[in-house]
Design a protein around this motif. Structure first.
Motif, PDB file in Angstrom:
ATOM      1  N   GLY A  40       3.364   6.430  -0.231  1.00 11.00           N
ATOM      2  CA  GLY A  40       2.875   5.742   0.945  1.00 11.00           C
ATOM      3  C   GLY A  40       3.989   4.970   1.619  1.00 11.00           C
ATOM      4  O   GLY A  40       5.027   5.504   1.965  1.00 11.00           O
ATOM      5  N   LYS A  41       3.760   3.683   1.792  1.00 11.42           N
ATOM      6  CA  LYS A  41       4.720   2.807   2.449  1.00 11.42           C
ATOM      7  C   LYS A  41       6.039   2.779   1.685  1.00 11.42           C
ATOM      8  O   LYS A  41       6.061   2.600   0.469  1.00 11.42           O
ATOM      9  CB  LYS A  41       4.114   1.405   2.502  1.00 11.42           C
ATOM     10  N   ARG A  45      -5.931  -8.503  -2.528  1.00 14.83           N
ATOM     11  CA  ARG A  45      -4.741  -8.234  -1.715  1.00 14.83           C
ATOM     12  C   ARG A  45      -3.757  -7.353  -2.474  1.00 14.83           C
ATOM     13  O   ARG A  45      -3.146  -6.448  -1.907  1.00 14.83           O
ATOM     14  CB  ARG A  45      -4.064  -9.557  -1.317  1.00 14.83           C
ATOM     15  N   LYS A  91      -4.831  -3.780  -2.542  1.00 14.85           N
ATOM     16  CA  LYS A  91      -4.552  -3.170  -1.246  1.00 14.85           C
ATOM     17  C   LYS A  91      -3.076  -2.790  -1.144  1.00 14.85           C
ATOM     18  O   LYS A  91      -2.728  -1.729  -0.608  1.00 14.85           O
ATOM     19  CB  LYS A  91      -4.934  -4.141  -0.117  1.00 14.85           C
ATOM     20  N   THR A  92      -2.201  -3.656  -1.657  1.00 14.73           N
ATOM     21  CA  THR A  92      -0.766  -3.348  -1.671  1.00 14.73           C
ATOM     22  C   THR A  92      -0.487  -2.098  -2.506  1.00 14.73           C
ATOM     23  O   THR A  92       0.312  -1.241  -2.116  1.00 14.73           O
ATOM     24  CB  THR A  92       0.024  -4.541  -2.240  1.00 14.73           C
ATOM     25  N   THR A 105       8.355   6.873  -2.277  1.00 14.92           N
ATOM     26  CA  THR A 105       6.982   6.451  -2.522  1.00 14.92           C
ATOM     27  C   THR A 105       6.062   7.395  -1.781  1.00 14.92           C
ATOM     28  O   THR A 105       6.439   8.000  -0.789  1.00 14.92           O
ATOM     29  CB  THR A 105       6.740   5.013  -2.013  1.00 14.92           C
ATOM     30  N   THR A 112       3.434   3.521 -11.261  1.00 18.92           N
ATOM     31  CA  THR A 112       4.217   3.525 -10.025  1.00 18.92           C
ATOM     32  C   THR A 112       5.151   4.720  -9.890  1.00 18.92           C
ATOM     33  O   THR A 112       5.833   4.845  -8.886  1.00 18.92           O
ATOM     34  CB  THR A 112       5.072   2.248  -9.940  1.00 18.92           C
ATOM     35  N   SER A 158       4.378 -11.646  -5.295  1.00 23.01           N
ATOM     36  CA  SER A 158       3.052 -11.624  -4.671  1.00 23.01           C
ATOM     37  C   SER A 158       1.938 -12.071  -5.605  1.00 23.01           C
ATOM     38  O   SER A 158       0.941 -12.656  -5.156  1.00 23.01           O
ATOM     39  CB  SER A 158       2.745 -10.218  -4.147  1.00 23.01           C
ATOM     40  N   GLU A 173      -2.432   0.417  -2.994  1.00 20.14           N
ATOM     41  CA  GLU A 173      -2.842   1.576  -2.205  1.00 20.14           C
ATOM     42  C   GLU A 173      -1.831   1.894  -1.112  1.00 20.14           C
ATOM     43  O   GLU A 173      -1.539   3.060  -0.836  1.00 20.14           O
ATOM     44  CB  GLU A 173      -4.221   1.322  -1.587  1.00 20.14           C
ATOM     45  N   GLU A 174      -1.287   0.852  -0.473  1.00 17.88           N
ATOM     46  CA  GLU A 174      -0.307   1.063   0.596  1.00 17.88           C
ATOM     47  C   GLU A 174       0.922   1.807   0.089  1.00 17.88           C
ATOM     48  O   GLU A 174       1.485   2.654   0.777  1.00 17.88           O
ATOM     49  CB  GLU A 174       0.111  -0.281   1.188  1.00 17.88           C
ATOM     50  N   TYR A 175       1.342   1.477  -1.130  1.00 17.94           N
ATOM     51  CA  TYR A 175       2.543   2.098  -1.684  1.00 17.94           C
ATOM     52  C   TYR A 175       2.257   3.412  -2.407  1.00 17.94           C
ATOM     53  O   TYR A 175       3.171   4.064  -2.897  1.00 17.94           O
ATOM     54  CB  TYR A 175       3.249   1.130  -2.634  1.00 17.94           C
ATOM     55  N   GLY A 176       0.999   3.800  -2.487  1.00 17.66           N
ATOM     56  CA  GLY A 176       0.669   5.077  -3.105  1.00 17.66           C
ATOM     57  C   GLY A 176       0.741   5.077  -4.614  1.00 17.66           C
ATOM     58  O   GLY A 176       0.894   6.129  -5.232  1.00 17.66           O
TER      59      GLY A 176
END
Length: 297
Positions: free
Chosen positions: A132-133, A206, A209-210, A130, A246, A267, A212-215
């Motif tokens: 990001g995270k 939320r 935001k997730t 990934t 993704t 989620s 974005e965290e995972y790119g």
């Protein structure tokens, strides 16, 4: 460079990129020279030490693509000291095989910086799964493992249908919607489409935001009303829609996509995998449809 030396050079380079590697036996290797693992995903690698005038052909890439049918393989790479024919690059593009050239012997150099070839068949080596995270791929119950296999079959059928000139296949998820007929979740390869009715506007925020965290890439997002009214005074929107990509140019991994689907179902829809009906379908009458209830064998 001899074949065995090149395999060791490739394995060393992958280790510098953060992979765990294993050189397979010289005999009975079943078409795999190196097994590599990173972030829970498995790579089957063929290393071809050819002279510059001996390009890797389409038959080699076609045979390598068959490794993607194995349940324990997520990606296939063919790496060569030579180059690839245009036919080989076309097969790689359609079949999801990553092609890498090392025609200057740079893999054996500690300061190696791989050149990205212009052909779309020559993918960037995914040194990170990934952007990001990192995803936790070690999540799967029997239903999760079943979903990984469904993705694997779906991806194979998708490419087979593209080869035949058919429209793109879709993977759809059907589940108990808690009295809401607005909820929808489906995908085409690594592109996930989400529609969900929720009392809380924070849920969509939320989730974005997730993303974005995972790119991942947000292709579309909208908040609206499930009763089809454009606005309601003093009432927040209750319908969240989004389309996200993704894969970010990577080959599609069944394990990775199953992990993402589990995250979305948990989620956004507050659903576990067991009991969800997954349908692999195409819009053309010539395309067969396949439905599976997760958790049932």
């Amino acid at each position: 460079m001899k074949g065995e030396q090149f395999e060791k050079a490739v394995a060393s380079w992958l280790q510098r990129e953060g992979f765990r590697t294993e050189l397979t036996p010289r005999t009975n290797d079943r078409g795999i020279d190196i097994l590599a693992t990173k972030h829970g995903e498995n790579y089957a690698i063929q290393a071809k030490a050819y002279s510059a005038d001996n390009r890797v052909g389409s038959s080699t890439v076609q045979k390598a693509s068959g490794l993607l049918s194995r349940p324990d393989i997520d990606y296939v790479m063919v790496i060569t000291t030579s180059s690839f024919t245009s036919e080989a690059e076309e097969v790689a593009k359609n079949r999801g095989v990553q092609l890498i050239t090392d025609d200057h012997g740079q893999l054996s150099s500690p300061d190696y910086h791989r050149r990205q070839r212009s052909s779309s068949a020559n993918r960037k080596v995914p040194s990170e799964i990934t952007d990001g995270k990192p995803l936790n791929n070690e999540i799967f119950s029997s239903s999760g493992k079943q979903l990984v296999e469904l993705y694997r079959n779906y991806i194979q059928r998708f490419h087979e249908d593209v080869d035949k000139g058919h429209s793109h296949r879709t993977l759809s998820f059907e589940f108990d919607r808690n009295d809401s007929d607005s909820d929808e979740y489906n995908l085409i390869l690594g592109q996930h489409s989400i529609v969900h009715k929720s009392e809380s506007v924070k849920l969509g925020n939320r989730f974005l935001k997730t993303v974005e965290e995972y790119g991942w890439e947000i292709l579309y997002t909208k908040k609206g009303y499930s009763d089809e009214k454009e606005t309601r005074e003093h009432t927040p929107p209750d319908l969240f829609s989004a389309i996200i990509s993704t894969n970010s140019g990577r080959e599609i991994s069944p394990t990775r996509q199953a992990t993402i689907s589990k995250l979305i179902l948990d989620s956004i829809y507050d659903k576990n995998l067991k009991g969800i009906v997954v349908t692999d379908s195409g819009p053309s009458p010539q395309q067969e449809n396949y439905s599976t209830v997760l958790g049932e064998t």
